[in-house]
Scaffold this motif. Structure first.
Motif, mmCIF file in Angstrom:
data_model
loop_
_atom_site.group_PDB
_atom_site.id
_atom_site.type_symbol
_atom_site.label_atom_id
_atom_site.label_comp_id
_atom_site.label_asym_id
_atom_site.label_seq_id
_atom_site.Cartn_x
_atom_site.Cartn_y
_atom_site.Cartn_z
ATOM 1 N N ASN A 145 5.502 59.998 58.839
ATOM 2 C CA ASN A 145 5.924 58.625 59.150
ATOM 3 C C ASN A 145 5.701 57.661 57.980
ATOM 4 O O ASN A 145 6.455 56.726 57.783
ATOM 5 C CB ASN A 145 5.275 58.118 60.450
ATOM 6 C CG ASN A 145 3.769 58.115 60.409
ATOM 7 O OD1 ASN A 145 3.153 58.726 59.531
ATOM 8 N ND2 ASN A 145 3.154 57.439 61.353
ATOM 9 N N ALA A 203 0.598 76.090 60.225
ATOM 10 C CA ALA A 203 -0.629 76.677 60.797
ATOM 11 C C ALA A 203 -1.417 77.549 59.797
ATOM 12 O O ALA A 203 -2.640 77.375 59.665
ATOM 13 C CB ALA A 203 -0.305 77.444 62.076
ATOM 14 N N LEU A 245 -6.044 59.816 63.284
ATOM 15 C CA LEU A 245 -5.243 60.422 64.350
ATOM 16 C C LEU A 245 -4.398 59.382 65.088
ATOM 17 O O LEU A 245 -4.073 58.353 64.535
ATOM 18 C CB LEU A 245 -6.180 61.191 65.284
ATOM 19 C CG LEU A 245 -7.099 62.182 64.535
ATOM 20 C CD1 LEU A 245 -8.056 62.859 65.495
ATOM 21 C CD2 LEU A 245 -6.314 63.208 63.751
ATOM 22 N N GLY A 246 -4.057 59.681 66.307
ATOM 23 C CA GLY A 246 -3.137 58.824 67.049
ATOM 24 C C GLY A 246 -3.753 57.507 67.478
ATOM 25 O O GLY A 246 -4.956 57.272 67.343
#
Ligand code: NAD
Length: 475
Positions: A145, A203, A245-246
């Motif tokens: 983003n 991953a 984080l979020g």
């Protein structure tokens, strides 16, 4: 990829395409790195650490200054790359390049302020000194983003501290990372100091970062789910972590605030990057007595916003990152409407004039949002402003804090006492009081609770890459 000062392909030659989210066109192709590549990058960074960690702060600082100047010189090129690959309007991309460059400048300066101290020792023949040493090789994972500023927010303090780094950018935005690494190469950073591994399969790279003994620290920006998983892996090997984080930011407008001014502020911050920001307001609490003028002003402003390709003039709403992001927004809006929310404007995908080739959703305002709706609990990451009304200060404080997230919060009130009470009582790492942009390279950015661990930017940002070392000397 850029490993040990060389541009290279993946070990097995695999590559993947990068697409423009505004129209689905392929805009580039990069190596699809795997375990062998990240191991080579970590080895190079570990070798480079031996000499880089011994450089003076002045040497590291001058290289960071050089990278800053190159970024400013290439601002337009970087901004166009970002808009093409990530979708945000060109003007917003230019602002992000400047914000990203600011971290290089700030940490070029902070490199020279890694102070130690002396401590009075308990014995007369003893002396204590404390120094700050670089932690070692850093593994970094960044999101799509803010594909440039999230890189420099990690790389600049790591290099300033004397660490070397291996970066894995998001699979949606590797081209911005490639352009940034061309700058680091041109600035003259020694081989192995910064390494770039691109991949569409993150991953195995994450697993290597948390298990390879040569990695001392993991720094991650992304979703809370992936962050928790990586933090668990790092904990098993006692590696240091920083986690950005979020978020689920409350935006609180009290009855003594000017509703039109607050609505203007909200319309500017909520729809930045099409709502795809971790500090985007997600729950807009407006005092019942001023809800009507607030919503009217918001509606008028939002209806004027135009969605489209960020390269075109007059566009303020770019595409979302992918089809999954549009589905999530649609699901949240549908759920809210079924449970009684009112669509004030928007509330649908944008499909006309070729926008169906991209991932567009109309800027949306919802009223009458309540606690039982998905949008009240889940991070939206899209262009939806859900308005919730409240009646008193204690009630709204409790509601605002009732979330697992704790990144940013915003408050509108001219009452200084109330402003202080809210600043002190909101359990969030960043509080904007009558201010929609409480971020800068010089200021600590980060969250509480499940929004993360550690801070980026500011004085605090460099300490994430430093180890405190005590020296006890018998004389
Ligand atoms: P994401 O977690 O899916 O991806 C972020 C990064 O993690 C990407 O580089 C991705 O490739 C990588 N990743 C995914 N799975 C991985 C794994 N198993 N091992 C290693 N790496 C892995 O998140 P996203 O959807 O790309 O980004 C949006 C999220 O990031 C939002 O929740 C947003 O709030 C958060 N964010 C936080 C900040 C902050 O500073 N707090 C800033 C920007 C974004």
């Amino acid at each position: 990829m850029f490993i040990n000062g060389q541009w290279c392909d993946a070990n097995d030659g695999a590559r993947f395409n990068v697409t423009n989210p505004a129209n689905g066109e392929i805009v580039g192709e990069v190596p699809n790195g795997g375990k062998a590549d990240v191991v080579a990058a970590i080895d190079a960074a570990a070798e480079a650490f031996k000499t880089w960690s011994k450089t003076t702060a002045y040497q590291r600082s001058s290289l960071l200054y050089r990278a800053y100047n190159l970024m400013i010189e290439k601002k337009e090129h970087l901004a166009v790359t970002m808009t093409t690959e990530q979708g945000k309007p060109l003007k917003a991309a230019r602002n992000e390049v400047q914000y990203g460059a600011d971290f290089l400048l700030w940490y070029a300066e902070e490199a020279k302020r890694i102070y130690g101290e002396t401590i009075p020792a308990p014995r007369g023949d003893q002396r204590f000194i404390v120094q700050q040493h670089p932690v070692g090789v850093v593994g970094a994972v960044t999101p799509w983003n803010y594909p440039i500023s999230m890189l420099t927010r990690k790389i600049a303090p790591a290099l300033a501290a004397g660490c070397t780094i291996v970066l894995k950018p998001a699979e949606a935005t590797p081209l911005c990372a490639v352009e940034m690494f061309k700058i680091f190469e041109e600035a003259g950073l020694p081989a192995g100091v910064v390494n770039l591994v691109t991949t569409e399969n993150p991953a195995p790279i994450g697993e290597e970062f948390v298990s390879n003994p040569k990695i001392a620290k993991l720094t991650f920006t992304g979703s809370t789910n992936v962050g928790k998983m990586l933090a668990q892996g790092a904990a098993a090997n006692l590696k240091r972590v920083s986690m950005e984080l979020g978020g689920h930011a409350p935006f609180i407008v009290f009855d003594d605030a000017d509703p039109e001014h607050a609505a203007k502020g909200l319309s500017l911050v909520k729809f930045l990057n099409t709502g795809q920001a971790c500090i985007s307001p997600n729950r807009i609490f407006v005092h019942k007595s001023i809800a009507e003028p607030f919503i009217d002003t918001l509606q008028a402003r939002v209806q004027r916003m135009r969605g489209g390709n960020g390269m075109d003039d007059g566009i303020s709403i770019g595409p979302l990152v992918g089809p999954g992001a549009v589905d999530k927004v649609e699901r949240q809006v549908k759920d809210a409407v079924e449970k009684g929310a009112r669509v004030i404007c928007g509330g649908h995908r944008l499909m006309e004039n070729g926008l169906d080739k991209g991932h567009f959703y109309a800027p949306t305002v919802l009223a009458d949002v309540r606690e039982d709706m998905l949008i009240y609990r889940e991070e939206t990451f899209g262009p939806v402003a859900p308005v919730i009304t409240f009646e008193d200060e204690d009630e709204v404080l409790e509601k605002a804090n009732d979330t697992n997230y704790g990144l940013a919060a915003y408050v509108y009130t001219p009452n200084i006492g109330r402003a202080f009470r809210m600043y002190e009582s909101l359990k969030f790492g960043i509080i904007g009081i009558n201010d929609i942009n409480p971020t800068a390279a010089a200021a600590p950015f980060g969250g509480m609770k499940e929004s993360g661990l550690g801070r980026e930017g500011g004085r605090e940002g460099i300490s994430e890459y430093l180890e405190t070392k005590l020296g006890g000397f018998s004389i």
